[in-house]
Design a protein around this motif. Structure first.
Motif, PDB file in Angstrom:
ATOM      1  N   PRO A   1       0.730  -1.150   0.279  1.00 41.51           N
ATOM      2  CA  PRO A   1       0.265  -0.071   0.203  1.00 41.51           C
ATOM      3  C   PRO A   1       0.438   1.713  -0.024  1.00 41.51           C
ATOM      4  O   PRO A   1       2.044   1.267   0.740  1.00 41.51           O
ATOM      5  CB  PRO A   1      -0.566  -0.109   0.788  1.00 41.51           C
ATOM      6  N   ASP A   2       0.469   1.946  -0.126  1.00 41.30           N
ATOM      7  CA  ASP A   2       0.459   3.676  -0.494  1.00 41.30           C
ATOM      8  C   ASP A   2       1.179   4.218   0.778  1.00 41.30           C
ATOM      9  O   ASP A   2      -0.001   4.047   1.601  1.00 41.30           O
ATOM     10  CB  ASP A   2       0.265   4.375  -1.257  1.00 41.30           C
ATOM     11  N   ARG A   3       2.279   4.623   1.148  1.00 46.73           N
ATOM     12  CA  ARG A   3       2.270   5.225   2.540  1.00 46.73           C
ATOM     13  C   ARG A   3       1.422   7.082   2.824  1.00 46.73           C
ATOM     14  O   ARG A   3       1.695   6.701   4.224  1.00 46.73           O
ATOM     15  CB  ARG A   3       4.240   5.523   2.157  1.00 46.73           C
ATOM     16  N   GLY A   4       1.256   7.117   1.580  1.00 47.59           N
ATOM     17  CA  GLY A   4       0.718   8.517   1.437  1.00 47.59           C
ATOM     18  C   GLY A   4       1.724   9.707   1.673  1.00 47.59           C
ATOM     19  O   GLY A   4       2.343   9.975   1.259  1.00 47.59           O
ATOM     20  N   GLU A   5       1.622  10.904   1.529  1.00 49.51           N
ATOM     21  CA  GLU A   5       1.578  11.948   1.527  1.00 49.51           C
ATOM     22  C   GLU A   5       3.007  12.674   2.425  1.00 49.51           C
ATOM     23  O   GLU A   5       2.068  12.084   3.783  1.00 49.51           O
ATOM     24  CB  GLU A   5       1.613  13.299   1.114  1.00 49.51           C
ATOM     25  N   LEU A   6       3.545  12.760   1.881  1.00 53.83           N
ATOM     26  CA  LEU A   6       5.189  12.677   2.606  1.00 53.83           C
ATOM     27  C   LEU A   6       4.572  14.051   3.394  1.00 53.83           C
ATOM     28  O   LEU A   6       5.135  15.440   2.507  1.00 53.83           O
ATOM     29  CB  LEU A   6       6.412  13.263   2.366  1.00 53.83           C
ATOM     30  N   VAL A   7       4.320  15.082   4.575  1.00 54.92           N
ATOM     31  CA  VAL A   7       4.502  16.150   5.012  1.00 54.92           C
ATOM     32  C   VAL A   7       5.749  16.847   5.375  1.00 54.92           C
ATOM     33  O   VAL A   7       5.874  16.566   6.800  1.00 54.92           O
ATOM     34  CB  VAL A   7       3.374  16.238   5.889  1.00 54.92           C
TER      35      VAL A   7
END
Length: 84
Positions: free
Chosen positions: A77-83
């Protein structure tokens, strides 16, 4: 045996730090309790330079040479956006 010096003390006693480096080995300098620098003799520094290898030689001499490695990307799964 290496010594440890607070930055302010090392500034005030630079000659002693250098002498200790020559007689006792590398000296550690701390700032606010954190190790921040090391004073080395020229001889110790040159020894370090002589033992350096090129990164390509390191990999050529690796025990992993010739082994099959799985270098495929993980399809998890995608780790999501890096903030930041």
């Amino acid at each position: 045996m290496s010594g440890t010096w607070q930055l302010q003390e090392a500034k005030n006693k630079l000659i002693e730090v250098v002498e200790a480096t020559l007689t006792d080995g590398p000296q550690v300098i701390t700032r606010r309790g954190t190790e921040t620098a090391i004073v080395l003799s020229c001889a110790d520094y040159r020894k370090l330079l002589l033992t350096q290898k090129k990164l390509s030689d390191f990999f050529k001499e690796s025990p992993l040479v010739g082994m099959e490695l799985d270098l495929t990307l993980d399809a998890g799964p995608d780790r999501g956006e890096l903030v930041l």
